[in-house]
Scaffold this active site. Structure first.
Site, mmCIF file in Angstrom:
data_model
loop_
_atom_site.group_PDB
_atom_site.id
_atom_site.type_symbol
_atom_site.label_atom_id
_atom_site.label_comp_id
_atom_site.label_asym_id
_atom_site.label_seq_id
_atom_site.Cartn_x
_atom_site.Cartn_y
_atom_site.Cartn_z
ATOM 1 N N ARG A 27 1.249 -11.855 6.963
ATOM 2 C CA ARG A 27 2.650 -12.273 7.013
ATOM 3 C C ARG A 27 2.702 -13.701 6.338
ATOM 4 O O ARG A 27 3.473 -13.881 5.538
ATOM 5 C CB ARG A 27 3.200 -12.503 8.472
ATOM 6 C CG ARG A 27 3.619 -10.823 8.801
ATOM 7 C CD ARG A 27 3.730 -10.851 10.472
ATOM 8 N NE ARG A 27 4.249 -9.468 10.854
ATOM 9 C CZ ARG A 27 3.617 -8.412 11.310
ATOM 10 N NH1 ARG A 27 2.151 -8.218 10.970
ATOM 11 N NH2 ARG A 27 4.075 -7.462 11.685
ATOM 12 N N GLY A 94 -2.386 -0.275 6.731
ATOM 13 C CA GLY A 94 -1.225 0.173 6.924
ATOM 14 C C GLY A 94 -0.041 -0.940 6.820
ATOM 15 O O GLY A 94 0.931 -0.725 6.351
ATOM 16 N N ARG A 122 -1.380 8.763 6.158
ATOM 17 C CA ARG A 122 -0.487 8.146 7.020
ATOM 18 C C ARG A 122 1.019 8.194 6.767
ATOM 19 O O ARG A 122 1.471 8.187 5.285
ATOM 20 C CB ARG A 122 -0.934 6.857 7.337
ATOM 21 C CG ARG A 122 -2.172 6.858 8.111
ATOM 22 C CD ARG A 122 -2.787 5.554 8.209
ATOM 23 N NE ARG A 122 -1.931 4.734 9.345
ATOM 24 C CZ ARG A 122 -2.265 3.676 9.810
ATOM 25 N NH1 ARG A 122 -2.935 2.822 9.166
ATOM 26 N NH2 ARG A 122 -1.251 3.244 10.823
ATOM 27 N N SER A 166 8.062 0.150 15.668
ATOM 28 C CA SER A 166 7.036 -0.152 14.790
ATOM 29 C C SER A 166 7.313 -1.518 14.336
ATOM 30 O O SER A 166 8.475 -2.002 13.477
ATOM 31 C CB SER A 166 6.929 0.847 13.713
ATOM 32 O OG SER A 166 6.306 0.171 12.429
ATOM 33 N N GLN A 168 5.716 -2.889 11.829
ATOM 34 C CA GLN A 168 5.474 -2.905 10.406
ATOM 35 C C GLN A 168 6.914 -2.483 9.648
ATOM 36 O O GLN A 168 7.394 -2.956 8.701
ATOM 37 C CB GLN A 168 4.537 -1.722 9.991
ATOM 38 C CG GLN A 168 3.050 -2.257 10.379
ATOM 39 C CD GLN A 168 2.016 -1.258 10.114
ATOM 40 O OE1 GLN A 168 2.440 -0.027 9.943
ATOM 41 N NE2 GLN A 168 0.842 -1.765 10.511
ATOM 42 N N ASP A 314 -2.591 -1.437 19.796
ATOM 43 C CA ASP A 314 -3.981 -1.637 19.331
ATOM 44 C C ASP A 314 -4.991 -1.622 20.249
ATOM 45 O O ASP A 314 -6.129 -1.667 19.963
ATOM 46 C CB ASP A 314 -3.865 -2.877 18.268
ATOM 47 C CG ASP A 314 -3.214 -2.430 16.930
ATOM 48 O OD1 ASP A 314 -2.842 -1.391 16.751
ATOM 49 O OD2 ASP A 314 -2.393 -3.675 16.447
ATOM 50 N N ARG A 345 -6.220 8.815 16.827
ATOM 51 C CA ARG A 345 -7.345 8.037 17.691
ATOM 52 C C ARG A 345 -7.367 8.905 18.924
ATOM 53 O O ARG A 345 -8.334 8.460 19.771
ATOM 54 C CB ARG A 345 -6.431 6.709 17.843
ATOM 55 C CG ARG A 345 -6.931 5.689 16.740
ATOM 56 C CD ARG A 345 -6.284 4.335 16.967
ATOM 57 N NE ARG A 345 -6.908 3.448 15.777
ATOM 58 C CZ ARG A 345 -6.478 2.281 15.624
ATOM 59 N NH1 ARG A 345 -5.664 1.796 16.181
ATOM 60 N NH2 ARG A 345 -7.156 1.804 14.484
HETATM 61 C C1 S3P Z 1 0.891 -4.154 13.251
HETATM 62 C C2 S3P Z 1 1.874 -3.303 13.859
HETATM 63 C C3 S3P Z 1 1.335 -1.980 14.552
HETATM 64 C C4 S3P Z 1 -0.144 -2.072 14.605
HETATM 65 C C5 S3P Z 1 -0.830 -2.478 13.459
HETATM 66 C C6 S3P Z 1 -0.436 -3.979 13.150
HETATM 67 C C7 S3P Z 1 1.933 -5.267 12.432
HETATM 68 O O1 S3P Z 1 1.631 -1.048 13.711
HETATM 69 O O2 S3P Z 1 -0.729 -0.976 15.261
HETATM 70 O O3 S3P Z 1 -2.412 -2.498 13.760
HETATM 71 O O4 S3P Z 1 0.997 -6.119 11.982
HETATM 72 O O5 S3P Z 1 3.072 -5.018 12.283
HETATM 73 P P1 S3P Z 1 3.232 -0.283 13.877
HETATM 74 O O6 S3P Z 1 3.936 -1.097 13.229
HETATM 75 O O7 S3P Z 1 2.839 0.951 13.096
HETATM 76 O O8 S3P Z 1 3.290 0.268 15.219
#
Ligand code: S3P
Length: 433
Positions: A27, A94, A122, A166, A168, A314, A345
């Protein structure tokens, strides 16, 4: 690819400073690139994922210098990115793909972002849907997978409730919201990690948060910052796990990120009987960080379900791997998201732990790993399927097994914690002379 032999036994003793938090590093880099001036980020994550983010930013015309763990990003403001000449590569990350997609949605050019085999499997629909609603044109491969071709432009503000909790997805929408024609709102039923909100505020964005609702005002003037990334708790948990597997262990981890949206795993471990203390705590750059001390103690076992899943998403691999070392075992429900991480997982963990003799029941949305009464683990050959967190979780379980375990493609740990094996062996006094 290289395998790694893990000898069991010994104990963890010592103090460590771990690399910077992966989520926060991404970020700071992304928002730094959209700010005016040179941001200096100390303790930037050594994780390969965060290096992929820097590489993508270079592809977008941003000058990035990195020396050891300090990264300097010459931000060019909200409108300073350049159309990339090549496809951007998020590798295994991701977070890079999904969050950067939010930024790319606001650019007046077309860009393509791809990733490795795992990332191209994914699901991306979760970001494609809201970003299309905002007005971006996005083409994807079959099944809404990467590569994604994103034609950005002026965006509309939306009021969006992601169907899956999520961080992300929330972050992708908030970053796109910087380029919208009004206030963009994201509503969450479960509060996911809030590093994007905190970082945006630090760089000068106008962002309001209250009880699961986040609102971002468009077109702020973002200004470069000098920031320090706290060390990564999601990495620390593997060493904490090792201390809980090996009797007689003690460990002190310095300057660990303890943002409440991330630290629930410590509460859970404490509720199982782990002797974990936080002797110091401070706030810096909007984030909480502190020292964490751990002493080996017998673990009770427990169940994780509902909103706890998003809070510890995580950490579920290491918690499952601790199952055979607990009194009652570990049970996980409502965690179908684990099936679409860097690997499936649930399956990868179940196969790895079973190979070591654990009793594991697999559910569509979780698993039950039997406790100590099911017998001691034995060394085995295990395959983490290229998934960094599974490789580390199975390596920690191997410490308490009888006989040596071999972890296939063990160098995949570099995705989040390149120094994992070296740190583990140093803390066990097993360093190669
Ligand atoms: C993350 C959010 C999570 C996490 C990933 C890092 C992030 O994913 O599992 O390792 O940095 O925003 P999701 O947003 O898919 O839950």
């Amino acid at each position: 690819m290289a395998k790694r032999a893990i000898a069991p036994g010994g104990r963890i003793e010592g103090e460590v400073e771990l690399p910077g938090d992966k989520s926060i590093s991404h970020r700071y880099a992304l928002i730094g690139a959209l700010s005016e001036g040179v941001s200096e980020i100390s303790n930037y994550a050594s994780a390969a994922d965060c290096q992929a983010t820097l590489q993508c930013l270079r592809g977008l015309g941003i000058a990035v210098e990195s020396a050891q763990e300090t990264v300097r990003i010459a931000g060019k403001g909200l409108d300073g990115l350049k159309e990339p000449r090549k496809t951007l590569d998020a590798e295994n990350s991701g977070s890079t793909m999904r969050m950067l997609a939010g930024v790319l949605a606001g650019q007046p050019f077309t860009s393509t972002i791809t990733g490795d085999d795992s990332l191209r499997r994914r699901p991306m629909r979760r970001i494609i849907d809201p970003l299309r609603q905002m007005g971006a044109e996005i083409k994807s491969s079959e099944g809404d997978r990467a590569p994604l071709q994103i034609r950005g432009g002026s965006l509309h503000a939306i009021d969006y409730t992601p169907p899956i909790p999520s961080a992300q997805v929330k972050s992708a929408i908030l970053l796109a919201g910087l380029y919208a024609d009004g206030v963009t709102t994201v509503r969450e039923s479960v509060c996911t990690r809030d590093h994007t909100e905190i970082a945006l505020r630090e760089f000068g964005a106008n962002i309001e948060t209250s009880r699961g609702i986040v609102r971002i005002h468009p077109r702020p003037k973002l200004t470069a910052r000098k920031l320090t990334v706290p060390s990564d708790l999601s990495t620390a948990v593997f060493l904490i796990g090792a201390s809980l597997v090996l009797p007689g262990s003690w460990l002190v981890l310095h300057n660990i990120g303890l943002n409440p949206t991330r630290a629930r795993v410590l509460d859970f471990l404490i509720s199982m009987g782990a002797a974990i203390r936080i002797p110091s705590l401070q706030a810096r750059d909007g984030e909480l960080a502190g020292d964490v001390s751990v002493k080996h103690a017998p673990l009770e076992g427990g169940t994780i379900s509902g909103f706890q899943v998003a809070e510890m998403i995580d950490e579920l691999p290491i918690l499952a791997a601790l199952g055979p070392f607990t009194e009652k075992g570990i049970e996980i429900h409502d965690a179908q998201e684990l099936r679409v991480k860097e690997s499936d997982r649930i399956r990868t963990l179940a196969e790895g732990l079973r190979a070591m003799g654990a009793q594991v029941e697999e559910f569509p949305d979780g698993m039950r790993v039997a406790g100590r009464s099911a017998g001691r683990l034995h060394g085995a050959r295990v395959d983490p399927q290229g998934d960094h967190r599974i490789a580390m979780a199975l390596s920690v379980a191997a410490l308490g097994a009888e006989g040596e375990t071999t972890v296939r493609d063990a160098e995949c740990v570099a995705v989040s914690f390149p120094e994992f094996f070296a740190t583990l062996e140093r803390l066990r006094g097993f360093e190669k002379k």
